[in-house]
Write a protein that holds these residues in place. Structure first.
Motif, PDB file in Angstrom:
ATOM      1  N   THR A   8       0.813  -1.157  -0.051  1.00  0.00           N
ATOM      2  CA  THR A   8      -0.006  -0.146   0.041  1.00  0.00           C
ATOM      3  C   THR A   8       0.964   1.461  -0.052  1.00  0.00           C
ATOM      4  O   THR A   8       2.011   1.048   0.477  1.00  0.00           O
ATOM      5  N   GLY A  15       6.439   3.981  -0.423  1.00  0.00           N
ATOM      6  CA  GLY A  15       5.932   2.865  -1.136  1.00  0.00           C
ATOM      7  C   GLY A  15       6.491   2.496  -2.386  1.00  0.00           C
ATOM      8  O   GLY A  15       6.853   1.569  -2.902  1.00  0.00           O
ATOM      9  N   PHE A  54     -10.197   2.681   1.487  1.00  0.00           N
ATOM     10  CA  PHE A  54      -9.661   1.817   2.340  1.00  0.00           C
ATOM     11  C   PHE A  54     -10.482   1.285   3.513  1.00  0.00           C
ATOM     12  O   PHE A  54     -10.036   0.585   4.102  1.00  0.00           O
ATOM     13  N   CYS A  70       2.767  -8.358   3.562  1.00  0.00           N
ATOM     14  CA  CYS A  70       2.173  -6.744   3.365  1.00  0.00           C
ATOM     15  C   CYS A  70       3.237  -5.920   3.549  1.00  0.00           C
ATOM     16  O   CYS A  70       3.449  -5.970   4.886  1.00  0.00           O
ATOM     17  N   PHE A  72       3.216  -2.153   4.335  1.00  0.00           N
ATOM     18  CA  PHE A  72       2.164  -1.249   4.472  1.00  0.00           C
ATOM     19  C   PHE A  72       2.860  -0.115   4.733  1.00  0.00           C
ATOM     20  O   PHE A  72       3.530   0.532   5.808  1.00  0.00           O
ATOM     21  N   CYS A  73       2.578   0.815   3.360  1.00  0.00           N
ATOM     22  CA  CYS A  73       3.815   2.148   3.395  1.00  0.00           C
ATOM     23  C   CYS A  73       2.791   3.347   3.220  1.00  0.00           C
ATOM     24  O   CYS A  73       3.253   4.556   3.079  1.00  0.00           O
ATOM     25  N   LEU A  74       1.456   3.131   3.595  1.00  0.00           N
ATOM     26  CA  LEU A  74       0.492   4.176   3.186  1.00  0.00           C
ATOM     27  C   LEU A  74       0.434   5.061   4.617  1.00  0.00           C
ATOM     28  O   LEU A  74       0.527   4.535   5.834  1.00  0.00           O
ATOM     29  N   THR A  94      -5.634   1.962   9.125  1.00  0.00           N
ATOM     30  CA  THR A  94      -4.598   0.970   9.093  1.00  0.00           C
ATOM     31  C   THR A  94      -5.197  -0.205   9.592  1.00  0.00           C
ATOM     32  O   THR A  94      -4.824  -1.536   9.134  1.00  0.00           O
ATOM     33  N   VAL A  97      -7.534  -2.034   7.194  1.00  0.00           N
ATOM     34  CA  VAL A  97      -6.688  -3.035   6.340  1.00  0.00           C
ATOM     35  C   VAL A  97      -6.084  -4.436   6.993  1.00  0.00           C
ATOM     36  O   VAL A  97      -6.357  -5.357   6.480  1.00  0.00           O
ATOM     37  N   GLY A  98      -5.599  -4.143   8.047  1.00  0.00           N
ATOM     38  CA  GLY A  98      -4.808  -5.224   9.032  1.00  0.00           C
ATOM     39  C   GLY A  98      -5.646  -6.297   9.166  1.00  0.00           C
ATOM     40  O   GLY A  98      -5.399  -7.655   9.195  1.00  0.00           O
ATOM     41  N   PHE A 110       3.499  -8.913   8.256  1.00  0.00           N
ATOM     42  CA  PHE A 110       2.839  -7.558   8.147  1.00  0.00           C
ATOM     43  C   PHE A 110       4.010  -6.624   8.597  1.00  0.00           C
ATOM     44  O   PHE A 110       4.477  -6.344   9.668  1.00  0.00           O
ATOM     45  N   TYR A 112       4.963  -2.707   8.792  1.00  0.00           N
ATOM     46  CA  TYR A 112       4.405  -1.525   8.868  1.00  0.00           C
ATOM     47  C   TYR A 112       5.489  -0.240   8.981  1.00  0.00           C
ATOM     48  O   TYR A 112       6.353  -0.276   9.716  1.00  0.00           O
TER      49      TYR A 112
END
Length: 219
Positions: A8, A15, A54, A70, A72-74, A94, A97-98, A110, A112
Protein backbone atom coordinates in the motif's frame (compact mmCIF):
# COMPACT_ATOMS: atom_id res chain seq x y z
CA UNK A 1 10.60 -18.79 0.56
CA UNK A 2 9.21 -16.82 -2.35
CA UNK A 3 7.47 -13.62 -1.32
CA UNK A 4 4.01 -12.71 -2.59
CA UNK A 5 3.53 -9.18 -1.34
CA UNK A 6 0.76 -6.63 -1.09
CA UNK A 7 2.02 -3.05 -1.03
CA UNK A 8 0.00 0.00 0.00
CA UNK A 9 1.11 3.58 -0.53
CA UNK A 10 2.98 2.76 -3.75
CA UNK A 11 2.21 6.19 -5.22
CA UNK A 12 4.08 7.84 -2.33
CA UNK A 13 7.83 8.14 -1.90
CA UNK A 14 8.32 5.31 0.60
CA UNK A 15 5.91 2.91 -1.06
CA UNK A 16 7.34 3.53 -4.51
CA UNK A 17 10.85 2.82 -3.26
CA UNK A 18 9.75 -0.42 -1.60
CA UNK A 19 7.85 -1.41 -4.75
CA UNK A 20 10.88 -0.86 -7.00
CA UNK A 21 13.05 -2.97 -4.71
CA UNK A 22 10.44 -5.75 -4.72
CA UNK A 23 10.25 -5.75 -8.50
CA UNK A 24 14.05 -6.03 -8.69
CA UNK A 25 14.48 -8.63 -5.95
CA UNK A 26 14.74 -12.33 -6.92
CA UNK A 27 12.99 -13.51 -3.74
CA UNK A 28 9.78 -11.65 -4.63
CA UNK A 29 7.53 -13.71 -6.89
CA UNK A 30 4.61 -11.33 -7.32
CA UNK A 31 3.38 -7.98 -6.08
CA UNK A 32 -0.10 -6.56 -5.69
CA UNK A 33 -0.44 -2.81 -5.20
CA UNK A 34 -3.65 -1.20 -3.99
CA UNK A 35 -3.75 2.38 -5.22
CA UNK A 36 -6.30 5.14 -5.26
CA UNK A 37 -4.93 6.24 -8.64
CA UNK A 38 -2.83 4.50 -11.31
CA UNK A 39 0.82 4.23 -10.32
CA UNK A 40 2.14 4.21 -13.87
CA UNK A 41 4.47 1.22 -13.41
CA UNK A 42 4.25 -1.91 -15.54
CA UNK A 43 6.12 -5.13 -14.72
CA UNK A 44 5.53 -8.88 -15.19
CA UNK A 45 5.44 -9.38 -11.40
CA UNK A 46 3.03 -6.54 -10.79
CA UNK A 47 -0.74 -6.39 -10.47
CA UNK A 48 -2.54 -3.16 -9.59
CA UNK A 49 -5.95 -2.67 -8.01
CA UNK A 50 -7.49 0.79 -8.17
CA UNK A 51 -9.65 1.20 -5.08
CA UNK A 52 -10.44 4.49 -3.36
CA UNK A 53 -12.00 3.44 -0.04
CA UNK A 54 -9.62 1.63 2.30
CA UNK A 55 -12.35 1.59 4.94
CA UNK A 56 -14.39 -0.71 2.70
CA UNK A 57 -12.33 -3.46 1.09
CA UNK A 58 -15.28 -5.76 0.48
CA UNK A 59 -15.38 -5.05 -3.30
CA UNK A 60 -11.77 -6.23 -3.69
CA UNK A 61 -11.45 -8.81 -0.90
CA UNK A 62 -11.36 -11.80 -3.22
CA UNK A 63 -8.20 -10.41 -4.82
CA UNK A 64 -6.35 -10.02 -1.50
CA UNK A 65 -6.09 -13.70 -0.54
CA UNK A 66 -3.05 -15.86 -1.24
CA UNK A 67 -0.34 -13.39 -0.22
CA UNK A 68 2.25 -14.01 2.48
CA UNK A 69 3.45 -10.45 3.07
CA UNK A 70 2.10 -6.92 3.31
CA UNK A 71 4.39 -3.91 3.13
CA UNK A 72 2.18 -1.15 4.47
CA UNK A 73 3.65 2.19 3.37
CA UNK A 74 0.46 4.24 3.31
CA UNK A 75 0.45 7.21 5.65
CA UNK A 76 0.12 10.95 6.09
CA UNK A 77 1.90 13.71 7.94
CA UNK A 78 0.30 15.13 11.07
CA UNK A 79 1.18 18.66 9.92
CA UNK A 80 -1.83 20.78 9.00
CA UNK A 81 -4.60 18.33 9.92
CA UNK A 82 -6.68 17.78 13.03
CA UNK A 83 -5.80 15.14 15.62
CA UNK A 84 -9.05 13.37 14.78
CA UNK A 85 -8.29 13.15 11.06
CA UNK A 86 -4.74 12.01 11.71
CA UNK A 87 -5.98 9.22 13.98
CA UNK A 88 -8.64 8.25 11.44
CA UNK A 89 -6.09 7.76 8.65
CA UNK A 90 -3.15 6.50 10.70
CA UNK A 91 -4.91 4.23 13.20
CA UNK A 92 -8.43 3.45 12.01
CA UNK A 93 -7.63 2.96 8.32
CA UNK A 94 -4.49 0.92 8.96
CA UNK A 95 -6.23 -1.39 11.41
CA UNK A 96 -9.17 -1.86 9.07
CA UNK A 97 -6.81 -3.06 6.33
CA UNK A 98 -4.85 -5.12 8.84
CA UNK A 99 -7.92 -6.90 10.15
CA UNK A 100 -9.07 -7.84 6.65
CA UNK A 101 -5.64 -9.16 5.64
CA UNK A 102 -5.21 -11.07 8.91
CA UNK A 103 -8.49 -12.82 8.28
CA UNK A 104 -7.71 -13.64 4.65
CA UNK A 105 -4.02 -14.49 5.17
CA UNK A 106 -3.48 -15.50 8.83
CA UNK A 107 0.17 -16.51 8.23
CA UNK A 108 1.01 -13.19 6.58
CA UNK A 109 4.03 -11.14 7.61
CA UNK A 110 2.95 -7.51 8.07
CA UNK A 111 5.62 -4.80 7.79
CA UNK A 112 4.39 -1.36 8.80
CA UNK A 113 6.26 1.90 8.17
CA UNK A 114 5.92 4.13 11.22
CA UNK A 115 8.66 6.58 12.04
CA UNK A 116 11.52 7.45 14.35
CA UNK A 117 10.20 8.73 17.65
CA UNK A 118 7.05 6.59 17.71
CA UNK A 119 5.75 6.16 21.27
CA UNK A 120 5.11 2.51 22.10
CA UNK A 121 3.90 3.43 25.58
CA UNK A 122 1.05 5.53 24.08
CA UNK A 123 1.50 7.86 27.08
CA UNK A 124 3.85 10.54 25.81
CA UNK A 125 3.15 14.21 25.15
CA UNK A 126 3.41 14.07 21.34
CA UNK A 127 0.05 13.22 19.78
CA UNK A 128 1.26 11.73 16.48
CA UNK A 129 3.78 9.53 18.28
CA UNK A 130 1.05 8.15 20.57
CA UNK A 131 -1.19 7.35 17.59
CA UNK A 132 1.65 5.62 15.76
CA UNK A 133 2.50 3.68 18.90
CA UNK A 134 -1.09 2.54 19.32
CA UNK A 135 -1.16 1.43 15.69
CA UNK A 136 2.06 -0.53 16.10
CA UNK A 137 0.80 -2.24 19.25
CA UNK A 138 -2.48 -3.26 17.64
CA UNK A 139 -0.81 -4.69 14.53
CA UNK A 140 1.52 -6.77 16.66
CA UNK A 141 -1.60 -8.31 18.22
CA UNK A 142 -3.21 -8.97 14.81
CA UNK A 143 -0.24 -10.74 13.24
CA UNK A 144 2.11 -13.30 14.71
CA UNK A 145 4.70 -12.04 12.24
CA UNK A 146 4.49 -8.25 12.45
CA UNK A 147 7.42 -5.86 12.13
CA UNK A 148 7.32 -2.14 12.78
CA UNK A 149 9.78 -0.15 10.67
CA UNK A 150 10.95 3.19 12.07
CA UNK A 151 13.17 4.75 9.41
CA UNK A 152 14.61 8.21 9.84
CA UNK A 153 15.78 10.18 6.82
CA UNK A 154 15.52 7.97 3.74
CA UNK A 155 17.42 8.34 0.49
CA UNK A 156 15.23 7.65 -2.53
CA UNK A 157 15.83 4.85 -5.02
CA UNK A 158 17.24 5.69 -8.46
CA UNK A 159 14.41 6.28 -10.91
CA UNK A 160 11.79 7.26 -8.36
CA UNK A 161 9.11 9.70 -9.49
CA UNK A 162 7.27 10.34 -6.25
CA UNK A 163 9.76 12.35 -4.24
CA UNK A 164 8.63 15.06 -1.86
CA UNK A 165 9.84 18.48 -2.93
CA UNK A 166 11.55 19.29 0.36
CA UNK A 167 13.47 16.01 0.19
CA UNK A 168 14.94 17.10 -3.13
CA UNK A 169 16.31 20.20 -1.46
CA UNK A 170 18.15 18.29 1.24
CA UNK A 171 19.31 15.16 -0.60
CA UNK A 172 22.80 16.63 -0.74
CA UNK A 173 23.00 16.24 3.05
CA UNK A 174 22.45 12.47 3.02
CA UNK A 175 26.13 11.36 2.73
CA UNK A 176 27.11 13.74 5.53
CA UNK A 177 24.23 12.68 7.75
CA UNK A 178 24.84 8.97 7.17
CA UNK A 179 28.51 9.39 8.08
CA UNK A 180 27.92 11.49 11.19
CA UNK A 181 24.56 10.10 12.40
CA UNK A 182 24.19 6.56 11.03
CA UNK A 183 21.34 5.80 13.44
CA UNK A 184 19.16 8.37 11.67
CA UNK A 185 19.82 7.72 7.98
CA UNK A 186 19.06 4.81 5.64
CA UNK A 187 18.11 4.27 2.02
CA UNK A 188 14.75 3.19 0.68
CA UNK A 189 16.54 0.28 -0.95
CA UNK A 190 17.58 -0.84 2.55
CA UNK A 191 14.00 -0.45 3.78
CA UNK A 192 12.73 -2.59 0.91
CA UNK A 193 15.42 -5.23 1.34
CA UNK A 194 14.83 -5.41 5.08
CA UNK A 195 11.09 -5.90 4.57
CA UNK A 196 11.70 -8.70 2.09
CA UNK A 197 14.13 -10.40 4.47
CA UNK A 198 11.75 -9.99 7.42
CA UNK A 199 9.03 -11.68 5.36
CA UNK A 200 11.39 -14.44 4.28
CA UNK A 201 13.22 -15.30 7.47
CA UNK A 202 11.91 -13.06 10.26
CA UNK A 203 13.87 -10.85 12.64
CA UNK A 204 14.73 -10.95 16.32
CA UNK A 205 12.85 -7.72 17.12
CA UNK A 206 9.30 -6.61 16.41
CA UNK A 207 10.30 -2.94 16.23
CA UNK A 208 13.13 -2.04 13.86
CA UNK A 209 14.97 1.22 14.29
CA UNK A 210 17.33 2.50 11.58
CA UNK A 211 20.29 0.41 12.76
CA UNK A 212 18.11 -2.72 12.65
CA UNK A 213 16.83 -1.89 9.16
CA UNK A 214 20.36 -1.44 7.83
CA UNK A 215 21.63 -4.59 9.57
CA UNK A 216 18.78 -6.75 8.27
CA UNK A 217 19.05 -5.35 4.76
CA UNK A 218 22.73 -6.19 4.63
CA UNK A 219 22.53 -9.58 6.37
Amino acid sequence: MKIKAIITGATGMVGEGVLLECLNHPDVEKVLVINRKPGGISHPKLKEIIHSDFFNLAPVETQLAGYNACFFCLGISSVGISKEEYKRITYDLTLNVGQVLARLNPEMTFCYVTGAGTDSSEQGKIAWARVKGATENALIQFFENAYMFRPGFMKAMPGQKNIKSYYKLIFWFYPVGRALFPSGFCTLQEVGKAMIKAAGKGYSKKVLEVKDIVALANS
